[in-house]
Write a protein that holds these residues in place. Structure first.
Motif, mmCIF file in Angstrom:
data_model
loop_
_atom_site.group_PDB
_atom_site.id
_atom_site.type_symbol
_atom_site.label_atom_id
_atom_site.label_comp_id
_atom_site.label_asym_id
_atom_site.label_seq_id
_atom_site.Cartn_x
_atom_site.Cartn_y
_atom_site.Cartn_z
ATOM 1 N N PRO B 22 7.799 12.392 55.434
ATOM 2 C CA PRO B 22 7.330 11.889 54.133
ATOM 3 C C PRO B 22 5.817 12.081 53.957
ATOM 4 O O PRO B 22 5.357 12.329 52.840
ATOM 5 C CB PRO B 22 7.700 10.408 54.170
ATOM 6 C CG PRO B 22 8.117 10.092 55.563
ATOM 7 C CD PRO B 22 8.521 11.361 56.193
ATOM 8 N N ASP B 23 5.073 11.950 55.028
ATOM 9 C CA ASP B 23 3.642 12.226 54.967
ATOM 10 C C ASP B 23 3.433 13.653 55.433
ATOM 11 O O ASP B 23 3.464 13.943 56.612
ATOM 12 C CB ASP B 23 2.888 11.254 55.879
ATOM 13 C CG ASP B 23 1.413 11.587 55.977
ATOM 14 O OD1 ASP B 23 0.949 12.500 55.246
ATOM 15 O OD2 ASP B 23 0.736 10.950 56.784
ATOM 16 N N PHE B 25 1.007 15.371 55.722
ATOM 17 C CA PHE B 25 -0.164 15.588 56.557
ATOM 18 C C PHE B 25 -0.050 14.872 57.893
ATOM 19 O O PHE B 25 -0.951 14.903 58.700
ATOM 20 C CB PHE B 25 -1.426 15.112 55.834
ATOM 21 C CG PHE B 25 -1.771 15.965 54.660
ATOM 22 C CD1 PHE B 25 -2.094 17.289 54.834
ATOM 23 C CD2 PHE B 25 -1.763 15.437 53.377
ATOM 24 C CE1 PHE B 25 -2.425 18.084 53.746
ATOM 25 C CE2 PHE B 25 -2.089 16.225 52.290
ATOM 26 C CZ PHE B 25 -2.424 17.549 52.460
ATOM 27 N N THR B 96 5.721 16.499 44.061
ATOM 28 C CA THR B 96 4.767 15.421 44.311
ATOM 29 C C THR B 96 3.377 15.965 43.997
ATOM 30 O O THR B 96 2.986 17.011 44.520
ATOM 31 C CB THR B 96 4.823 14.963 45.780
ATOM 32 O OG1 THR B 96 6.122 14.468 46.059
ATOM 33 C CG2 THR B 96 3.790 13.870 46.044
ATOM 34 N N ALA B 115 -6.046 9.123 42.600
ATOM 35 C CA ALA B 115 -4.905 8.625 41.810
ATOM 36 C C ALA B 115 -5.071 8.994 40.343
ATOM 37 O O ALA B 115 -4.107 9.369 39.664
ATOM 38 C CB ALA B 115 -4.779 7.108 41.984
ATOM 39 N N ASN B 119 -2.570 11.538 38.327
ATOM 40 C CA ASN B 119 -1.927 11.024 37.117
ATOM 41 C C ASN B 119 -2.219 11.903 35.908
ATOM 42 O O ASN B 119 -1.354 12.115 35.051
ATOM 43 C CB ASN B 119 -2.394 9.599 36.860
ATOM 44 C CG ASN B 119 -1.656 8.975 35.697
ATOM 45 O OD1 ASN B 119 -0.471 8.727 35.798
ATOM 46 N ND2 ASN B 119 -2.358 8.764 34.579
ATOM 47 N N GLU B 123 0.739 13.443 33.701
ATOM 48 C CA GLU B 123 0.869 13.216 32.259
ATOM 49 C C GLU B 123 0.898 14.530 31.492
ATOM 50 O O GLU B 123 1.644 14.678 30.515
ATOM 51 C CB GLU B 123 -0.284 12.335 31.764
ATOM 52 C CG GLU B 123 -0.115 10.881 32.179
ATOM 53 C CD GLU B 123 -1.134 9.962 31.548
ATOM 54 O OE1 GLU B 123 -2.118 10.489 30.951
ATOM 55 O OE2 GLU B 123 -0.966 8.735 31.640
ATOM 56 N N ARG B 136 6.237 12.754 41.137
ATOM 57 C CA ARG B 136 5.622 11.585 41.758
ATOM 58 C C ARG B 136 4.156 11.917 42.028
ATOM 59 O O ARG B 136 3.781 13.086 42.106
ATOM 60 C CB ARG B 136 6.299 11.255 43.094
ATOM 61 C CG ARG B 136 7.768 10.920 42.932
ATOM 62 C CD ARG B 136 8.304 10.279 44.179
ATOM 63 N NE ARG B 136 8.185 11.144 45.348
ATOM 64 C CZ ARG B 136 8.632 10.789 46.559
ATOM 65 N NH1 ARG B 136 9.171 9.601 46.753
ATOM 66 N NH2 ARG B 136 8.515 11.621 47.576
ATOM 67 N N THR B 137 3.357 10.885 42.170
ATOM 68 C CA THR B 137 1.946 11.131 42.463
ATOM 69 C C THR B 137 1.549 10.407 43.743
ATOM 70 O O THR B 137 2.105 9.364 44.091
ATOM 71 C CB THR B 137 1.029 10.630 41.333
ATOM 72 O OG1 THR B 137 1.230 9.226 41.158
ATOM 73 C CG2 THR B 137 1.295 11.359 40.028
ATOM 74 N N VAL B 138 0.580 10.983 44.415
ATOM 75 C CA VAL B 138 0.004 10.346 45.601
ATOM 76 C C VAL B 138 -1.465 10.732 45.666
ATOM 77 O O VAL B 138 -1.839 11.847 45.296
ATOM 78 C CB VAL B 138 0.753 10.774 46.896
ATOM 79 C CG1 VAL B 138 0.671 12.277 47.122
ATOM 80 C CG2 VAL B 138 0.206 10.024 48.113
ATOM 81 N N SER B 139 -2.282 9.802 46.089
ATOM 82 C CA SER B 139 -3.699 10.110 46.270
ATOM 83 C C SER B 139 -4.032 10.181 47.752
ATOM 84 O O SER B 139 -3.629 9.310 48.524
ATOM 85 C CB SER B 139 -4.581 9.043 45.619
ATOM 86 O OG SER B 139 -5.943 9.292 45.949
ATOM 87 N N TYR B 140 -4.743 11.224 48.131
ATOM 88 C CA TYR B 140 -5.268 11.319 49.490
ATOM 89 C C TYR B 140 -6.767 11.051 49.537
ATOM 90 O O TYR B 140 -7.383 11.158 50.592
ATOM 91 C CB TYR B 140 -4.949 12.691 50.101
ATOM 92 C CG TYR B 140 -3.512 12.806 50.544
ATOM 93 C CD1 TYR B 140 -3.109 12.328 51.783
ATOM 94 C CD2 TYR B 140 -2.547 13.357 49.709
ATOM 95 C CE1 TYR B 140 -1.786 12.407 52.190
ATOM 96 C CE2 TYR B 140 -1.227 13.440 50.111
ATOM 97 C CZ TYR B 140 -0.856 12.965 51.348
ATOM 98 O OH TYR B 140 0.456 13.039 51.744
#
Lengths: 443, 171
Positions: B22-23, B25, B96, B115, B119, B123, B136-140
């Motif tokens: 799932p990660d 990295f 993602t 984030a 986003n 959008e 889906r979104t994820v912030s690193y």
């Protein structure tokens, strides 16, 4: 565990039972940290007296850790053993003040160590003010398991530090941090814990997922942190005694980070990002009830409670660039307290309540600074390519933070500095390390 | 390329995506599908317009941002128009969207900034017709720079979003 046993009252020396702080204020043996010390106070710590054969190694090592603790503050300077004229071979014998005066020692610490058949240490110590030719405070003794000998040494050093500076000690404490390995674009991160001086490093997580910014609970028994193990940043709480951990606030479609305990240890304030917007929330750990504290289109993050739990200081870019704000702990109207040039972030309220430490970014440099809780008296303590993430020592007089070097080979390390900006030093941790969080003083 | 080998390649890509950590990295995961990697092997070949490699390299899996900003430049919009078309044409994939920041900034602020960037991309893709259920979104934050020098040449590449494909039509 360690505990303070009965004071060694008037043992052989007829020491008067004067409260340590009161005596310190009158005598010459006094360091005022707020004024900044230019000339460190010279002290001597002869090897402690081994009262039985099993104690020999501890007697020497404990004296060395006490010396390192005190010298490491920058407020004290050790007079090395080679310069000593007198030898302390009996803890109960009177101190020959002239021998110590002759080498310009102002403070003398003597001690004795015994180890019983069960491997328990008993450590006694005394502190002397050489120029006043008098003990400074009572003799004390500490008990503990031999495996905890460093903690016993830190407790002795904390007593000495407290009696001379009038401030609380901070040596018998731990730090959780992120141990880093690997290249800059593929860093492996693990949670780790160590003594404040870099000794006894233990890993708390493996490197399977990115982990960030651990934070101690007010009693030092739990750690909040952020992990990517679900694929998304989420906050977790780890119980240090059991190793058990659980995710907090597991809402699909949101990311949570920057958690910090309330002073009561029962609530957590954190950032939650949803739909691209980051606001502050409070979570009641007992009931699981979540309360939204801010509701703005700007970024609200890096919250930290005041020690009385009534206010929260945080970072927001509602003005256009990140600045520091204070609001009631239940949310509501926030007032901006940072007004200098540049960007301000990661504010942390001192455990003593008198200052807020922060990260400042200005003209391509990063600084760790402190300001009064109303934003006045801003003082920058450091400057480098990248300093960030201050964490307070339990006594609120020293700050540990992350310093990252520039370039492709750049790597983070832990540094500490006192609130006057003096005594900047690298915390001796093997390998790269970031995101320190200082525990309270251990029980 | 024969129809048979093309089918095999899609199957291979799906199989790899199905077992990824799932990660992406994390230490166990190796390079993810969207890491701008080899474009060979598990991602298929870039000459196949239905391949992940084609999406990553030819359509472009990433867009770049100005300092502290999450607004989309014209260049970014053009790339995202291509991403949206590709996603509409290839409904068996979800994505993602990762938001990243450069190292100038605190860890916490950069997480929030990432984030915002992720986003903004999400959008935009939704506005171009991609179902939000597939995104889906994820912030690193600043945790995963792609370039490692400490000047603007690298920073400009690190202020990015990356659209990482995975097998499966939605989340």
């Amino acid at each position: 565990m360690l505990r303070v046993l009965t004071p060694l009252l008037a043992l052989a020396l007829g020491a008067m039972l004067v409260p340590a702080a009161g005596l310190a204020q009158g005598g010459p043996l006094r360091i005022e940290i707020d004024e900044g010390v230019i000339e460190p106070l010279p002290f001597a710590v002869p090897d402690f007296v081994a009262e039985n054969a099993a104690a020999a190694e501890f007697a020497r090592n404990i004296a060395r850790v006490v010396a390192a603790d005190l010298a490491g503050t920058g407020l004290f300077r050790e007079i090395p053993a080679e310069a000593h004229l007198a030898r302390v071979t009996n803890f109960a014998s009177p101190v020959q003040y002239s021998d110590w005066k002759a080498i310009n020692a102002q403070a003398l610490i003597t001690g004795a160590v015994s180890v019983d058949g069960n491997g328990r240490l008993n450590v006694k110590f005394r502190l002397f003010d050489i120029y006043s030719e008098a003990p400074l405070g009572d003799g004390l003794q500490f008990g503990g398991s031999a495996a905890n000998w460093r903690r016993v040494a830190h407790k002795v050093a904390d007593q000495v530090y407290a009696r001379i500076t009038g401030e609380g000690g901070y040596f018998d404490s731990r730090v959780v941090f992120v141990a880093e390995t690997g290249p800059k674009n593929a860093r492996q991160k693990r949670l780790a814990i160590m003594d404040y001086d870099g000794a006894n490093v233990q890993y708390l997580t493996d490197a399977a997922s990115i982990v960030l910014a651990p934070r101690f609970s007010p009693t030092g028994d739990r750690v909040l942190y952020t992990s990517y193990e679900s694929g998304f940043p989420r906050i977790y709480v780890l119980d240090l005694a059991t190793g058990g951990r659980r995710g907090l606030d597991d809402q699909p479609g949101s990311m949570t980070f920057a958690p910090r305990f309330a002073p009561d240890g029962r609530r957590v304030v954190f950032s939650l990002a949803q739909g691209g917007n980051t606001d502050l929330y409070e979570l009641d750990l007992g009931s699981g009830r979540r309360t939204r504290l801010t509701s703005a289109p700007s970024i609200e993050t890096a919250p930290s409670y005041s020690p009385d739990g009534r206010q929260i200081v945080f970072e927001s870019d509602r003005s256009g660039v990140p600045q520091i704000y204070v609001m009631p702990a239940s949310g509501g109207e926030a007032r901006r307290i940072s007004f200098g040039q540049g960007r301000y972030g990661t504010p942390v309220w001192s455990p003593r309540g008198d200052y807020i430490a922060f990260t400042k970014q200005h003209q391509g440099r990063f600084h760790i600074g402190v300001m009064r809780t109303d934003g006045s008296e801003e003082r920058l303590l450091t400057a480098s390519f990248l300093d960030e993430g201050p964490s307070w020592a339990p006594n609120g007089r020293v700050i540990m933070f992350t310093r990252e070097s520039a370039g492709a080979e750049g790597a983070p390390a832990l540094f500490s500095v006192d609130i006057t900006g003096r005594n900047l030093r690298r915390v001796p941790v093997q390998g790269s390390a970031s995101d320190p969080s200082w525990s309270p003083l251990l029980p | 390329m024969t129809p048979i080998s093309k089918t095999l390649m899609v199957v291979a890509a799906l199989a790899v995506a199905g077992c990824s950590n799932p990660d992406r990295f994390g230490s166990g995961s190796g390079a993810g599908m969207g890491a701008g990697g080899s474009g060979f092997g598990m991602d298929g070949v870039a000459s196949d317009p239905r391949s992940v490699a084609y999406f990553n390299q030819t359509v472009g899996d990433r867009v770049l941002f100005a300092v502290d900003q999450s607004t989309l430049s014209d260049t970014a919009r053009a790339t995202l128009d291509g991403q949206a078309r590709w996603l509409m044409d290839n409904p068996e994939y979800s994505a993602t969207i990762e938001g990243h920041a450069d190292e100038q900034g605190t860890r916490e602020y950069n997480l929030a900034l990432g984030a915002r960037r992720a986003n903004a991309v999400q959008e935009y893709l939704v506005s171009r017709g991609v179902s939000s259920a597939r995104l889906r979104t994820v912030s690193y934050g600043k945790e995963r720079p792609i370039e490692i020098c400490s000047n603007e040449a690298c920073y400009s590449q690190n202020r990015r979003s990356v659209t990482v494909l995975a097998a499966g039509a939605g989340v």
